[in-house]
Scaffold this motif. Structure first.
Motif, PDB file in Angstrom:
ATOM      1  N   VAL A   1       0.831  -1.201   0.000  1.00 45.79           N
ATOM      2  CA  VAL A   1       0.000   0.000   0.000  1.00 45.79           C
ATOM      3  C   VAL A   1       0.864   1.249   0.000  1.00 45.79           C
ATOM      4  O   VAL A   1       1.697   1.452   0.896  1.00 45.79           O
ATOM      5  N   LEU A   2       0.665   2.087  -1.011  1.00 53.11           N
ATOM      6  CA  LEU A   2       1.281   3.402  -1.088  1.00 53.11           C
ATOM      7  C   LEU A   2       0.246   4.438  -0.680  1.00 53.11           C
ATOM      8  O   LEU A   2      -0.954   4.246  -0.902  1.00 53.11           O
ATOM      9  N   LEU A   3       0.690   5.539  -0.111  1.00 54.90           N
ATOM     10  CA  LEU A   3      -0.239   6.573   0.327  1.00 54.90           C
ATOM     11  C   LEU A   3       0.320   7.942  -0.017  1.00 54.90           C
ATOM     12  O   LEU A   3       1.484   8.246   0.269  1.00 54.90           O
ATOM     13  N   TYR A   4      -0.541   8.759  -0.632  1.00 52.90           N
ATOM     14  CA  TYR A   4      -0.187  10.157  -0.885  1.00 52.90           C
ATOM     15  C   TYR A   4      -1.121  11.069  -0.109  1.00 52.90           C
ATOM     16  O   TYR A   4      -2.349  10.957  -0.237  1.00 52.90           O
ATOM     17  N   ASP A   5      -0.548  11.923   0.702  1.00 51.20           N
ATOM     18  CA  ASP A   5      -1.299  12.959   1.397  1.00 51.20           C
ATOM     19  C   ASP A   5      -0.295  14.031   1.815  1.00 51.20           C
ATOM     20  O   ASP A   5       0.644  13.746   2.558  1.00 51.20           O
ATOM     21  N   PRO A   6      -0.461  15.270   1.326  1.00 55.77           N
ATOM     22  CA  PRO A   6       0.536  16.307   1.638  1.00 55.77           C
ATOM     23  C   PRO A   6       0.630  16.661   3.106  1.00 55.77           C
ATOM     24  O   PRO A   6       1.601  17.295   3.533  1.00 55.77           O
ATOM     25  N   TYR A   7      -0.370  16.259   3.913  1.00 56.12           N
ATOM     26  CA  TYR A   7      -0.361  16.580   5.334  1.00 56.12           C
ATOM     27  C   TYR A   7       0.123  15.421   6.204  1.00 56.12           C
ATOM     28  O   TYR A   7       0.142  15.521   7.426  1.00 56.12           O
ATOM     29  N   LEU A   8       0.486  14.314   5.583  1.00 57.92           N
ATOM     30  CA  LEU A   8       0.887  13.120   6.334  1.00 57.92           C
ATOM     31  C   LEU A   8       2.391  13.130   6.581  1.00 57.92           C
ATOM     32  O   LEU A   8       3.179  13.274   5.645  1.00 57.92           O
TER      33      LEU A   8
END
Length: 328
Positions: A174-181
């Motif tokens: 699982v890859l995750l993109y979130d600028p606030y993470l």
């Protein structure tokens, strides 16, 4: 709440519990607070809490002036942006939302879409209908399956995090993109944080769970879609505006990409849209969120919050105005 919503949201059990908690007429539903009928106006003048849901009228300054005792709003759905105004926050009204409860069915729909996409269910069903004969499916589907495939989750929202949780039992990366993470939170979630471009390029399935904001309009445009590998699947249960429809359609018509679309832009595709007929597209009418019996989960969540308020406890799922700028 809007006309017809209360009838779907609340069953007899909820009415009994609501009447006990509020000691009032649990069947008095207000559809218009700007010009309320006498019974609603009288109830509003005495109300300490409003129970709201989809279609709730805006709580403007004039509405609040007619509700001098109002202290809290319990929303039996997700976003409160459609009916809460600055006047509510200026007054210091406490707000709760059932967004966490509504995240569950969306995440469940997404999980099903991911597993079926990697198994190439849409492709197989379409081919099976056309062939209607014996066939070497092992050869044709040699690249299919959910073992060691990569899923890219866009947005560490409530729904995005719930999707990550549901994916844990499976042998998926699982890859995750979130600028606030940040890195620590990504480690806690058990995902690998990556830039959006890397997520698109490295995922067999890309699933969208970011909020609809000016900054997220066409978050997935021609560049991001072109980065997705041949045969990859896009799942969108967030909002249609997050994907550039003009850029996505050629990718689907060519068959290079597949898609599971529960939301589109426009919300209702025109009758001649190819999305209705493409064999590599599963198009559903915005059903991933709470529907049918799942509405009762929203009601249970809202009444739990009302019980907490009645008991002098803080809300378990409060909405904070400082978070609204980057939430749905």
């Amino acid at each position: 709440m809007g006309p017809g919503v209360a009838e779907r949201l609340l069953d007899a059990r909820h009415h009994t519990r609501l009447a006990a908690l509020a000691r009032t007429d649990s069947r008095l539903v207000a559809h218009d607070l700007a010009a309320p009928p006498p019974a609603v106006a009288a109830a509003l003048a005495d109300a300490e809490v409003l129970l709201t849901c989809w279609g709730a009228p805006p709580l403007t300054a004039s509405v609040l002036a007619a509700a001098p005792r109002l202290r809290a709003v319990v929303h039996a759905a997700g976003s409160v942006k459609h009916h809460l105004t600055d006047a509510c926050w200026e007054r210091g009204i406490a707000v709760s939302s059932a967004a966490a409860a509504n995240a569950l069915p969306v995440a469940e729909y997404t999980l099903a879409a991911i597993l079926m996409a990697n198994k190439r269910v849409l492709h197989s069903a379409h081919r099976y209908r056309g062939l209607r004969t014996g066939h070497d499916w092992h050869r044709e589907l040699a690249g299919a399956g959910n073992y060691r495939r990569t899923v890219g989750v866009i947005g560490a929202s409530r729904i995005g995090r719930r999707v990550v949780e549901l994916l844990r039992p499976f042998a998926l990366d699982v890859l995750l993109y979130d600028p606030y993470l940040d890195a620590a939170e990504a480690a806690r979630l058990g995902v690998r944080p990556v830039p959006l471009a890397a997520l698109c390029a490295g995922s067999d399935v890309v699933t969208v769970h970011a909020p609809q904001l000016p900054a997220t309009r066409h978050l997935l445009g021609a560049r991001e879609l072109a980065l997705m590998p041949d045969g990859a699947t896009l799942v969108n249960t967030a909002r249609g505006s997050l994907v550039d429809a003009a850029a996505l359609l050629p990718e689907l018509v060519s068959g290079r990409l597949s898609a599971v679309l529960d939301v589109t832009e426009p919300a209702l595709p025109p009758p001649d849209s190819p999305l209705y007929e493409l064999p590599n597209v599963l198009l559903t009418p915005h059903i991933a969120g709470s529907m049918g019996t799942e509405l009762h989960r929203l009601a249970d969540s809202a009444l739990d919050e009302l019980a907490r308020y009645a008991g002098g406890l803080p809300f378990a799922d409060p909405v904070r105005p400082e978070h609204l700028g980057r939430s749905a």
